[in-house]
Design a protein around this motif. Sequence first.
Motif, PDB file in Angstrom:
ATOM      1  N   ASP A  31       0.825  -1.213   0.000  1.00 15.86           N
ATOM      2  CA  ASP A  31       0.000   0.000   0.000  1.00 15.86           C
ATOM      3  C   ASP A  31       0.862   1.268   0.000  1.00 15.86           C
ATOM      4  O   ASP A  31       1.711   1.464   0.879  1.00 15.86           O
ATOM      5  CB  ASP A  31      -0.909  -0.025   1.229  1.00 15.86           C
ATOM      6  CG  ASP A  31      -1.758   1.211   1.356  1.00 15.86           C
ATOM      7  OD1 ASP A  31      -2.184   1.746   0.317  1.00 15.86           O
ATOM      8  OD2 ASP A  31      -2.007   1.641   2.497  1.00 15.86           O
ATOM      9  N   ASP A  32       0.656   2.129  -0.998  1.00 18.05           N
ATOM     10  CA  ASP A  32       1.458   3.349  -1.154  1.00 18.05           C
ATOM     11  C   ASP A  32       1.358   4.265   0.058  1.00 18.05           C
ATOM     12  O   ASP A  32       2.363   4.811   0.510  1.00 18.05           O
ATOM     13  CB  ASP A  32       1.033   4.111  -2.409  1.00 18.05           C
ATOM     14  CG  ASP A  32       1.519   3.456  -3.680  1.00 18.05           C
ATOM     15  OD1 ASP A  32       2.591   2.832  -3.658  1.00 18.05           O
ATOM     16  OD2 ASP A  32       0.818   3.578  -4.701  1.00 18.05           O
ATOM     17  N   ARG A  33       0.164   4.440   0.574  1.00 14.96           N
ATOM     18  CA  ARG A  33      -0.010   5.364   1.702  1.00 14.96           C
ATOM     19  C   ARG A  33       0.756   4.857   2.923  1.00 14.96           C
ATOM     20  O   ARG A  33       1.368   5.629   3.654  1.00 14.96           O
ATOM     21  CB  ARG A  33      -1.484   5.525   2.017  1.00 14.96           C
ATOM     22  CG  ARG A  33      -1.734   6.572   3.080  1.00 14.96           C
ATOM     23  CD  ARG A  33      -3.197   6.833   3.224  1.00 14.96           C
ATOM     24  NE  ARG A  33      -3.431   7.855   4.215  1.00 14.96           N
ATOM     25  CZ  ARG A  33      -4.607   8.159   4.686  1.00 14.96           C
ATOM     26  NH1 ARG A  33      -5.671   7.551   4.218  1.00 14.96           N
ATOM     27  NH2 ARG A  33      -4.741   9.084   5.598  1.00 14.96           N
ATOM     28  N   ARG A  34       0.734   3.575   3.120  1.00 16.55           N
ATOM     29  CA  ARG A  34       1.441   2.967   4.243  1.00 16.55           C
ATOM     30  C   ARG A  34       2.950   3.144   4.082  1.00 16.55           C
ATOM     31  O   ARG A  34       3.653   3.521   5.023  1.00 16.55           O
ATOM     32  CB  ARG A  34       1.069   1.482   4.288  1.00 16.55           C
ATOM     33  CG  ARG A  34       1.417   0.797   5.548  1.00 16.55           C
ATOM     34  CD  ARG A  34       0.786  -0.567   5.527  1.00 16.55           C
ATOM     35  NE  ARG A  34       1.857  -1.544   5.564  1.00 16.55           N
ATOM     36  CZ  ARG A  34       1.675  -2.828   5.438  1.00 16.55           C
ATOM     37  NH1 ARG A  34       0.489  -3.322   5.209  1.00 16.55           N
ATOM     38  NH2 ARG A  34       2.687  -3.636   5.526  1.00 16.55           N
ATOM     39  N   VAL A  35       3.450   2.902   2.881  1.00 20.47           N
ATOM     40  CA  VAL A  35       4.889   3.021   2.629  1.00 20.47           C
ATOM     41  C   VAL A  35       5.341   4.477   2.721  1.00 20.47           C
ATOM     42  O   VAL A  35       6.383   4.772   3.316  1.00 20.47           O
ATOM     43  CB  VAL A  35       5.246   2.407   1.260  1.00 20.47           C
ATOM     44  CG1 VAL A  35       6.683   2.715   0.884  1.00 20.47           C
ATOM     45  CG2 VAL A  35       5.018   0.907   1.286  1.00 20.47           C
ATOM     46  N   ILE A  36       4.574   5.395   2.158  1.00 18.53           N
ATOM     47  CA  ILE A  36       4.930   6.818   2.253  1.00 18.53           C
ATOM     48  C   ILE A  36       4.975   7.245   3.717  1.00 18.53           C
ATOM     49  O   ILE A  36       5.882   7.970   4.135  1.00 18.53           O
ATOM     50  CB  ILE A  36       3.944   7.684   1.443  1.00 18.53           C
ATOM     51  CG1 ILE A  36       4.140   7.430  -0.052  1.00 18.53           C
ATOM     52  CG2 ILE A  36       4.127   9.160   1.762  1.00 18.53           C
ATOM     53  CD1 ILE A  36       3.083   8.056  -0.931  1.00 18.53           C
ATOM     54  N   SER A  37       4.035   6.773   4.508  1.00 18.98           N
ATOM     55  CA  SER A  37       4.038   7.090   5.935  1.00 18.98           C
ATOM     56  C   SER A  37       5.289   6.547   6.606  1.00 18.98           C
ATOM     57  O   SER A  37       5.874   7.203   7.468  1.00 18.98           O
ATOM     58  CB  SER A  37       2.784   6.523   6.605  1.00 18.98           C
ATOM     59  OG  SER A  37       1.632   7.150   6.101  1.00 18.98           O
ATOM     60  N   GLY A  38       5.710   5.352   6.225  1.00 21.33           N
ATOM     61  CA  GLY A  38       6.935   4.780   6.784  1.00 21.33           C
ATOM     62  C   GLY A  38       8.164   5.569   6.392  1.00 21.33           C
ATOM     63  O   GLY A  38       9.062   5.802   7.211  1.00 21.33           O
ATOM     64  N   ILE A  39       8.210   6.007   5.145  1.00 22.48           N
ATOM     65  CA  ILE A  39       9.349   6.804   4.667  1.00 22.48           C
ATOM     66  C   ILE A  39       9.393   8.135   5.414  1.00 22.48           C
ATOM     67  O   ILE A  39      10.452   8.571   5.876  1.00 22.48           O
ATOM     68  CB  ILE A  39       9.262   7.005   3.145  1.00 22.48           C
ATOM     69  CG1 ILE A  39       9.489   5.670   2.430  1.00 22.48           C
ATOM     70  CG2 ILE A  39      10.254   8.055   2.670  1.00 22.48           C
ATOM     71  CD1 ILE A  39       9.171   5.691   0.953  1.00 22.48           C
ATOM     72  N   VAL A  40       8.252   8.785   5.548  1.00 24.64           N
ATOM     73  CA  VAL A  40       8.195  10.062   6.277  1.00 24.64           C
ATOM     74  C   VAL A  40       8.611   9.849   7.728  1.00 24.64           C
ATOM     75  O   VAL A  40       9.356  10.653   8.298  1.00 24.64           O
ATOM     76  CB  VAL A  40       6.791  10.688   6.177  1.00 24.64           C
ATOM     77  CG1 VAL A  40       6.650  11.870   7.115  1.00 24.64           C
ATOM     78  CG2 VAL A  40       6.498  11.098   4.752  1.00 24.64           C
ATOM     79  N   HIS A  41       8.171   8.747   8.314  1.00 26.12           N
ATOM     80  CA  HIS A  41       8.529   8.453   9.703  1.00 26.12           C
ATOM     81  C   HIS A  41      10.046   8.336   9.863  1.00 26.12           C
ATOM     82  O   HIS A  41      10.633   8.932  10.770  1.00 26.12           O
ATOM     83  CB  HIS A  41       7.853   7.160  10.161  1.00 26.12           C
ATOM     84  CG  HIS A  41       8.255   6.742  11.533  1.00 26.12           C
ATOM     85  ND1 HIS A  41       7.682   7.271  12.662  1.00 26.12           N
ATOM     86  CD2 HIS A  41       9.204   5.869  11.965  1.00 26.12           C
ATOM     87  CE1 HIS A  41       8.260   6.734  13.731  1.00 26.12           C
ATOM     88  NE2 HIS A  41       9.181   5.884  13.325  1.00 26.12           N
ATOM     89  N   VAL A  42      10.685   7.591   8.975  1.00 20.14           N
ATOM     90  CA  VAL A  42      12.138   7.407   9.057  1.00 20.14           C
ATOM     91  C   VAL A  42      12.854   8.738   8.843  1.00 20.14           C
ATOM     92  O   VAL A  42      13.791   9.081   9.573  1.00 20.14           O
ATOM     93  CB  VAL A  42      12.618   6.358   8.033  1.00 20.14           C
ATOM     94  CG1 VAL A  42      14.132   6.339   7.936  1.00 20.14           C
ATOM     95  CG2 VAL A  42      12.097   4.983   8.409  1.00 20.14           C
ATOM     96  N   LEU A  43      12.418   9.519   7.858  1.00 19.54           N
ATOM     97  CA  LEU A  43      13.087  10.787   7.573  1.00 19.54           C
ATOM     98  C   LEU A  43      12.900  11.794   8.708  1.00 19.54           C
ATOM     99  O   LEU A  43      13.823  12.530   9.049  1.00 19.54           O
ATOM    100  CB  LEU A  43      12.588  11.364   6.251  1.00 19.54           C
ATOM    101  CG  LEU A  43      12.909  10.521   5.010  1.00 19.54           C
ATOM    102  CD1 LEU A  43      12.291  11.153   3.774  1.00 19.54           C
ATOM    103  CD2 LEU A  43      14.394  10.328   4.838  1.00 19.54           C
ATOM    104  N   LYS A  44      11.699  11.841   9.287  1.00 20.34           N
ATOM    105  CA  LYS A  44      11.456  12.785  10.380  1.00 20.34           C
ATOM    106  C   LYS A  44      12.172  12.391  11.657  1.00 20.34           C
ATOM    107  O   LYS A  44      12.639  13.233  12.404  1.00 20.34           O
ATOM    108  CB  LYS A  44       9.953  12.917  10.648  1.00 20.34           C
ATOM    109  CG  LYS A  44       9.248  13.798   9.645  1.00 20.34           C
ATOM    110  CD  LYS A  44       7.810  14.031  10.031  1.00 20.34           C
ATOM    111  CE  LYS A  44       7.667  14.835  11.260  1.00 20.34           C
ATOM    112  NZ  LYS A  44       7.455  16.243  11.128  1.00 20.34           N
ATOM    113  N   SER A  45      12.262  11.085  11.914  1.00 20.08           N
ATOM    114  CA  SER A  45      12.896  10.634  13.153  1.00 20.08           C
ATOM    115  C   SER A  45      14.414  10.643  13.050  1.00 20.08           C
ATOM    116  O   SER A  45      15.107  10.641  14.065  1.00 20.08           O
ATOM    117  CB  SER A  45      12.415   9.231  13.513  1.00 20.08           C
ATOM    118  OG  SER A  45      12.920   8.271  12.603  1.00 20.08           O
TER     119      SER A  45
END
Length: 130
Positions: A31-45
């Motif tokens: 799921d794209d939305r799930r993966v984008i959320s994971g990418i944003v999470h890693v970049l923000k953290s």
Amino acid sequence: MNRDRFWLTDAQFTRIAPHLPTDTRGKPRVDDRRVISGIVHVLKSGGRWIDAPPDYGPRKTLYNRYVRWAAKGVWVDLFHALASAGGPPVQVLIDSSAVKAHRSASGGKGGSATKPSAAHAAGARPRSTR
């Protein structure tokens, strides 16, 4: 996955959905939305890809999709789509820097007396003679 962990709202994801790549082959994509959320999470953290919570999907998928989409320019398209949503932003960040100068730094060497320009000095008569 708990929808509270998504970084994008429904409206934001609807806006970027047309810009997502659709030229995939093989296995169905995570799921794209799930993966984008994971990418944003890693970049923000600021963490490592391996430390991403498993709720966002396989860590290797997060990394691979981030790198592939960066090479294709997908992220730039997504940012432009979200930025062009219109309306004032909820938060505005202003970065400023202040550099302290020494109290005598304004005059430089020799004080504040005016100096002739280099072009004028080049055409002038030499100051010393032999």
